[in-house]
Write a protein that holds these residues in place. Structure first.
Motif, PDB file in Angstrom:
ATOM      1  N   MET A  22       0.831  -1.196   0.000  1.00 55.83           N
ATOM      2  CA  MET A  22       0.000   0.000   0.000  1.00 55.83           C
ATOM      3  C   MET A  22       0.872   1.254   0.000  1.00 55.83           C
ATOM      4  N   LEU A  23       0.389   2.279  -0.686  1.00 53.38           N
ATOM      5  CA  LEU A  23       1.120   3.530  -0.824  1.00 53.38           C
ATOM      6  C   LEU A  23       0.378   4.650  -0.114  1.00 53.38           C
ATOM      7  N   CYS A  24       1.118   5.534   0.523  1.00 53.43           N
ATOM      8  CA  CYS A  24       0.498   6.697   1.157  1.00 53.43           C
ATOM      9  C   CYS A  24       1.450   7.878   1.082  1.00 53.43           C
ATOM     10  N   LEU A  25       0.905   9.063   1.269  1.00 52.47           N
ATOM     11  CA  LEU A  25       1.710  10.280   1.304  1.00 52.47           C
ATOM     12  C   LEU A  25       2.589  10.268   2.551  1.00 52.47           C
ATOM     13  N   ASN A  26       3.855  10.600   2.389  1.00 55.08           N
ATOM     14  CA  ASN A  26       4.758  10.718   3.530  1.00 55.08           C
ATOM     15  C   ASN A  26       4.622  12.124   4.103  1.00 55.08           C
ATOM     16  N   LYS A  27       3.873  12.237   5.185  1.00 51.12           N
ATOM     17  CA  LYS A  27       3.588  13.568   5.725  1.00 51.12           C
ATOM     18  C   LYS A  27       4.836  14.267   6.249  1.00 51.12           C
ATOM     19  N   HIS A  28       5.893  13.501   6.526  1.00 52.10           N
ATOM     20  CA  HIS A  28       7.118  14.077   7.075  1.00 52.10           C
ATOM     21  C   HIS A  28       8.129  14.469   5.993  1.00 52.10           C
ATOM     22  N   ALA A  29       7.736  14.358   4.716  1.00 53.13           N
ATOM     23  CA  ALA A  29       8.687  14.669   3.635  1.00 53.13           C
ATOM     24  C   ALA A  29       9.086  16.139   3.638  1.00 53.13           C
ATOM     25  N   ALA A  30       8.171  16.992   4.052  1.00 51.84           N
ATOM     26  CA  ALA A  30       8.442  18.428   4.097  1.00 51.84           C
ATOM     27  C   ALA A  30       7.329  19.107   4.890  1.00 51.84           C
ATOM     28  N   PHE A  31       7.500  20.390   5.119  1.00 50.81           N
ATOM     29  CA  PHE A  31       6.457  21.188   5.754  1.00 50.81           C
ATOM     30  C   PHE A  31       5.880  22.154   4.733  1.00 50.81           C
ATOM     31  N   THR A  32       4.673  22.595   4.979  1.00 44.10           N
ATOM     32  CA  THR A  32       4.145  23.763   4.284  1.00 44.10           C
ATOM     33  C   THR A  32       3.861  24.826   5.341  1.00 44.10           C
ATOM     34  N   CYS A  33       3.946  26.071   4.948  1.00 45.22           N
ATOM     35  CA  CYS A  33       3.623  27.143   5.892  1.00 45.22           C
ATOM     36  C   CYS A  33       2.393  27.896   5.400  1.00 45.22           C
ATOM     37  N   ALA A  34       1.605  28.376   6.332  1.00 45.94           N
ATOM     38  CA  ALA A  34       0.388  29.113   6.022  1.00 45.94           C
ATOM     39  C   ALA A  34       0.533  30.547   6.495  1.00 45.94           C
ATOM     40  N   ILE A  35       0.134  31.484   5.637  1.00 38.79           N
ATOM     41  CA  ILE A  35       0.139  32.911   5.978  1.00 38.79           C
ATOM     42  C   ILE A  35      -1.263  33.423   5.695  1.00 38.79           C
ATOM     43  N   ARG A  36      -1.964  33.810   6.739  1.00 40.79           N
ATOM     44  CA  ARG A  36      -3.334  34.303   6.567  1.00 40.79           C
ATOM     45  C   ARG A  36      -3.465  35.668   7.226  1.00 40.79           C
ATOM     46  N   ILE A  37      -3.992  36.623   6.461  1.00 40.84           N
ATOM     47  CA  ILE A  37      -4.101  37.999   6.933  1.00 40.84           C
ATOM     48  C   ILE A  37      -5.561  38.430   6.897  1.00 40.84           C
ATOM     49  N   THR A  38      -6.059  38.907   8.021  1.00 37.31           N
ATOM     50  CA  THR A  38      -7.375  39.527   8.084  1.00 37.31           C
ATOM     51  C   THR A  38      -7.198  40.962   8.562  1.00 37.31           C
ATOM     52  N   SER A  39      -8.294  41.668   8.700  1.00 39.75           N
ATOM     53  CA  SER A  39      -8.194  43.059   9.155  1.00 39.75           C
ATOM     54  C   SER A  39      -7.665  43.150  10.577  1.00 39.75           C
ATOM     55  N   GLU A  40      -7.896  42.078  11.365  1.00 36.87           N
ATOM     56  CA  GLU A  40      -7.553  42.130  12.785  1.00 36.87           C
ATOM     57  C   GLU A  40      -6.257  41.418  13.154  1.00 36.87           C
ATOM     58  N   ARG A  41      -5.836  40.434  12.339  1.00 35.06           N
ATOM     59  CA  ARG A  41      -4.706  39.624  12.802  1.00 35.06           C
ATOM     60  C   ARG A  41      -3.919  38.993  11.657  1.00 35.06           C
ATOM     61  N   LEU A  42      -2.699  38.593  12.011  1.00 37.97           N
ATOM     62  CA  LEU A  42      -1.832  37.801  11.145  1.00 37.97           C
ATOM     63  C   LEU A  42      -1.733  36.413  11.756  1.00 37.97           C
ATOM     64  N   GLU A  43      -2.090  35.392  10.976  1.00 38.88           N
ATOM     65  CA  GLU A  43      -2.017  34.015  11.440  1.00 38.88           C
ATOM     66  C   GLU A  43      -0.952  33.278  10.632  1.00 38.88           C
ATOM     67  N   LEU A  44      -0.068  32.585  11.321  1.00 39.95           N
ATOM     68  CA  LEU A  44       0.971  31.783  10.678  1.00 39.95           C
ATOM     69  C   LEU A  44       0.873  30.358  11.180  1.00 39.95           C
ATOM     70  N   GLY A  45       1.214  29.407  10.311  1.00 40.33           N
ATOM     71  CA  GLY A  45       1.178  28.011  10.725  1.00 40.33           C
ATOM     72  C   GLY A  45       2.200  27.178   9.981  1.00 40.33           C
ATOM     73  N   LEU A  46       2.696  26.153  10.643  1.00 39.04           N
ATOM     74  CA  LEU A  46       3.534  25.129  10.020  1.00 39.04           C
ATOM     75  C   LEU A  46       2.754  23.825  10.029  1.00 39.04           C
ATOM     76  N   TYR A  47       2.699  23.170   8.874  1.00 40.69           N
ATOM     77  CA  TYR A  47       1.862  21.981   8.727  1.00 40.69           C
ATOM     78  C   TYR A  47       2.637  20.853   8.049  1.00 40.69           C
ATOM     79  N   TYR A  48       2.289  19.631   8.439  1.00 39.75           N
ATOM     80  CA  TYR A  48       2.783  18.462   7.720  1.00 39.75           C
ATOM     81  C   TYR A  48       2.042  18.376   6.381  1.00 39.75           C
ATOM     82  N   LEU A  49       2.558  17.557   5.467  1.00 44.75           N
ATOM     83  CA  LEU A  49       1.981  17.507   4.126  1.00 44.75           C
ATOM     84  C   LEU A  49       0.571  16.937   4.087  1.00 44.75           C
ATOM     85  N   ASN A  50       0.176  16.205   5.125  1.00 41.54           N
ATOM     86  CA  ASN A  50      -1.177  15.636   5.138  1.00 41.54           C
ATOM     87  C   ASN A  50      -2.193  16.563   5.799  1.00 41.54           C
ATOM     88  N   GLY A  51      -1.822  17.805   5.999  1.00 40.97           N
ATOM     89  CA  GLY A  51      -2.749  18.776   6.557  1.00 40.97           C
ATOM     90  C   GLY A  51      -2.761  18.849   8.063  1.00 40.97           C
TER      91      GLY A  51
END
Length: 397
Positions: A73-102
């Protein structure tokens, strides 16, 4: 989508095989071949390449019901890399580090008193990554979403594209840009409630109300990549006294409209995402006036698109969104109620407090799965990526 066994379509096939593993994994090579109509040898070649860059891994054995050999069986290797999230609203800046599987690794939120420049955001993000003892070389790419009160949809989108390019050049990795609604729709298709859906609409109630339209599992991007400004639709014949225009959904059902509604009251001191209509009188009054315009918007989407369902999320508190959804029923009769339905007409996203940032973090992987999605990605000039980045973003066949 079906693959092609022609050599010149190797890049398409690689993404197709990866999509199968991401959305259906754990999955066997034989199942991928049946789903895509690719040959066994083509599947083998694609899988070997994905395993070589550590993006896919083998796990366990699937026993065959017949006389055939057991399948790895094959699956996504969530530890292969990270993705980063940058979300901006009128009130705040949100940042996140995530594994590849969300899955979330860590997040941080900073309250904003004034707009941030790209250099400020880049500096905060680099510090955030370093604080988590993560090398920036292990970040595959970033996702960016901006939902603020500034300007009209077209002007804001152009500003967002400029910010996307600036951040990508500063951080030296690709960045994908989408609306929050589109980001959440991408997450739902890859890891959430929409993994088996082909057509749906995602509504996000933020500073403005956004919508993402998914058709045949493809997010419709519209002209110049801009779509989903459902907050601009007219929902009432009454005129705005300041502009003379008809009333739009944003004026009634957005978080900006909630801020206006509670202004000059004790509730103005409470964070907007903490207002509870069962405790706060002005918030309850806002829900009452936001309900009918949102009912009209949902009816419009159903009548025009007749998708399998509408999924709704928000930057509101969960109690506030729950109350708003309750007041929407009974829905206005539409084509959506005709014929057999396998799914209810409206679904509230279950992870309301985390879905927006999770969705933004999903954008790089979503972009990598289709050539059409790649137009949401900005690549730094003279970019020299890791083998993983080369394979999913850059390599041409």
């Amino acid at each position: 989508m079906k693959g092609s066994n022609a050599k010149q379509n190797k890049a398409v096939n690689l993404r197709l095989v990866l999509t199968q593993i991401v959305t259906l994994g754990p999955i066997s090579r034989a199942d991928i071949a049946r789903n895509t109509l690719l040959t066994k040898q083509t599947i083998t070649n694609m899988v070997e390449e994905l395993i070589a860059i550590n993006l896919v891994e083998e796990m366990g054995i699937k026993r065959s019901e017949g006389a055939g050999k057991p399948s790895k069986m094959l699956c996504l290797n969530k530890h292969a890399a990270f993705t980063c999230a940058i979300r901006i609203t009128s009130e705040r800046l949100e940042l996140g580090l995530y594994y590849l599987n969300g899955e979330c690794h860590s997040t941080i939120t900073k309250q904003l008193t004034s707009p941030l420049r790209a250099t400020d955001i880049g500096h905060v993000l680099e510090q955030f990554i370093a604080t988590n003892n993560i090398s920036i070389q292990t970040v595959l790419a970033g996702g960016l979403s901006v939902n603020t009160s500034q300007g009209d949809a077209i002007s804001q989108h152009q500003l967002n594209q400029t910010l996307q390019a600036q951040l990508s050049e500063l951080l030296h990795f690709p960045i994908a840009l989408e609306s929050t609604a589109s980001a959440c729709a991408a997450y739902q298709m890859l890891f959430g409630e929409a993994q088996t859906l082909h057509n749906f609409v995602y509504i996000h109630i933020g500073n403005k109300v956004e919508a993402a339209i998914v058709y045949d599992r493809q997010i419709m991007l519209g002209q110049n990549g801009l779509t989903g400004a459902i907050g601009d639709i007219f929902v009432t014949p009454e005129h705005n006294e300041k502009t003379g225009e008809l009333g739009t959904l944003n004026e009634f059902s957005s978080i900006d409209s909630l801020a206006t509604f509670v202004a000059n009251s004790p509730e103005a001191a409470i964070p907007l995402n903490a207002l509870d209509p069962s405790k706060h009188v002005r918030c309850a009054a806002w829900v009452a006036q936001a309900m009918e315009p949102l009912r009209i918007a949902i009816h419009t989407l159903e009548s025009v698109l007749n998708t399998q369902t509408i999924i709704i999320g928000s930057d509101l508190s969960e109690t506030c969104l729950d109350k708003l959804i309750c007041t929407l029923r009974p829905f206005i009769p539409s084509i959506a109620q005709l014929g057999k339905r396998d799914i209810v007409r409206l679904i509230k996203v279950p992870n309301i407090n985390s879905i927006a940032l999770s969705g933004v973090a999903t954008l790089p992987l979503h972009a990598a799965l289709s050539n059409k999605n790649m137009q949401t990605l900005y690549m730094p000039k003279l970019f020299q990526g890791t083998p993983l980045q080369e394979s999913v973003f850059l390599r041409q066949y």
